[in-house]
Design an enzyme around this catalytic site. Structure first.
Site, short mmCIF file in Angstrom:
data_model
loop_
_atom_site.label_atom_id
_atom_site.label_comp_id
_atom_site.label_asym_id
_atom_site.label_seq_id
_atom_site.Cartn_x
_atom_site.Cartn_y
_atom_site.Cartn_z
N HIS A 179 -8.30 -4.86 -1.36
CA HIS A 179 -7.03 -4.21 -1.04
C HIS A 179 -6.26 -4.98 0.03
CE1 HIS A 179 -4.29 -0.76 -0.89
NE2 HIS A 179 -4.35 -0.81 0.44
N SER A 230 0.84 -1.19 0.00
CA SER A 230 0.00 0.00 0.00
C SER A 230 0.88 1.26 0.00
CB SER A 230 -0.95 -0.04 1.20
OG SER A 230 -1.97 0.92 1.05
N ASP A 281 -10.36 -3.68 -5.30
CA ASP A 281 -9.88 -2.68 -4.35
C ASP A 281 -10.87 -1.53 -4.22
OD1 ASP A 281 -8.37 -0.94 -2.78
OD2 ASP A 281 -6.49 -1.44 -3.80
#
Length: 332
Positions: A293, A115, A233
């Site tokens: 995600h 991330s 996501d």
């Protein structure tokens, strides 16, 4: 007298033996595996159970590999807090010093960023790259920023505080100096404010009129750049930011959002950061992992870790100035 002459002769022979180079056969040394650096994502810590498990899994794939997990504070709760609050320029400078002080990394390493940690590793390459990175893998990284923040969990106090700060004024001096996500917040409806007031992302992406020539030189020195997008996501907005995609600037929030893909971005077309050069060298891989995600299953990560990490490390030649930091010891 005879004994004295004999002793002198032995000393002479011994001196010749010590002076003469010995003809020895040195067996091939061990394979030096390129080390790995990991930068965790938002809400995580350098030594969390998930990160430690992932590191153990990598060591099964690449036995003997050295792995360093980046931390901004050795106290876990403070390390987690630093993912929400802080000034990114100072955090990157801290990490640069941290990596320089790890002797195992002196001859280069591969990087994996989760991330926002992936975006920060990319920034490290552009700004510092000492020690030098070889391959970079980023999982769901906001390379072109974020255009919204997803809802916070019921008990996620840090998220709620940060979101309130963003809602009050994402481009205020306070937010840009204290809220990490504000520093890569790219509002397509306030694009002029983003360029003028965002303290970090426009510089890292070389979007300003004065462009840093070091960034494209450093970034294009990567051997491979692997960009992973998560198919479902809903945390990274837009999810295509993981592939250097972004929403086009718009005058009204009511207008339909138009996505600009990587190869149509000005930073790619004009090669502001060296991304196009990397791509034209065949060094950029765009990968999709199924799921939400940071929901990374083995089918997603293992082939990438196998291919892009754990390679043979390039050591400097023995007479190189950099070889002083490498000690090769022959077993007796």
């Amino acid at each position: 007298m005879r004994a004295l002459l004999l002793l002198q002769g032995l000393v002479s022979i011994l001196g010749l033996a010590l002076a003469a180079p010995a003809a020895v056969s040195i067996p091939p040394g061990p394979v030096h595996i390129r080390p790995l650096v990991i930068w965790h994502g938002l809400g995580d810590t350098a030594q969390s159970p998930g990160i430690l498990k992932f590191m153990d899994e990598i060591k099964v794939v690449h036995p003997g590999i050295f792995i360093h997990s980046i931390y901004l504070n050795e106290i876990a709760e403070q390390d987690r807090r630093a993912g929400w609050f802080g000034e990114l320029d100072k955090q990157l400078a801290y990490v640069s010093e941290e990596l320089r002080n790890v002797p195992e990394l002196a001859n280069g390493f591969d990087g994996i960023g989760f991330s926002q940690g992936g975006q920060f590793l990319r920034a490290f390459v552009e700004q510092y790259n000492k020690p030098a990175m070889h391959n970079l893998i980023t999982f769901g990284a906001p390379h072109m920023g974020i255009s919204d923040i997803p809802p916070c969990g019921t008990f996620d106090l840090l998220c709620r505080i940060a979101k309130q700060g963003l809602q009050r004024g994402v481009y205020s001096d306070w937010a840009q100096s204290n809220l990490v996500q504000a520093q890569y917040y790219r509002d397509p409806n306030r694009f002029d404010d983003y360029i003028e007031h965002n303290h970090w992302l426009p510089l890292i992406n070389n979007e300003l009129s004065y462009r840093n020539r070091t960034y494209p030189r450093n970034f294009s020195s990567l051997k491979n750049l692997v960009l992973i997008l998560f198919s479902e996501d809903e945390t990274l907005i837009p999810k295509e930011s993981a592939w250097f995609g972004s929403y086009a600037p718009s005058d009204s929030p009511d207008e339909p959002k138009v996505l600009i893909p990587m190869k149509e971005q000005p930073l790619y077309v004009r090669d502001w950061i060296g991304l196009r050069k990397l791509d034209e060298q065949g060094a950029v891989a765009l990968v999709t992992c199924e799921g939400a995600h940071m929901q990374i299953d083995r089918e997603c990560w293992e082939p990438l870790v196998t291919q892009y990490t754990g390679g043979k490390m390039d050591l400097p030649p023995p007479d190189s100035p950099d070889s002083a930091s490498v000690l090769l010891v022959q077993d007796s």
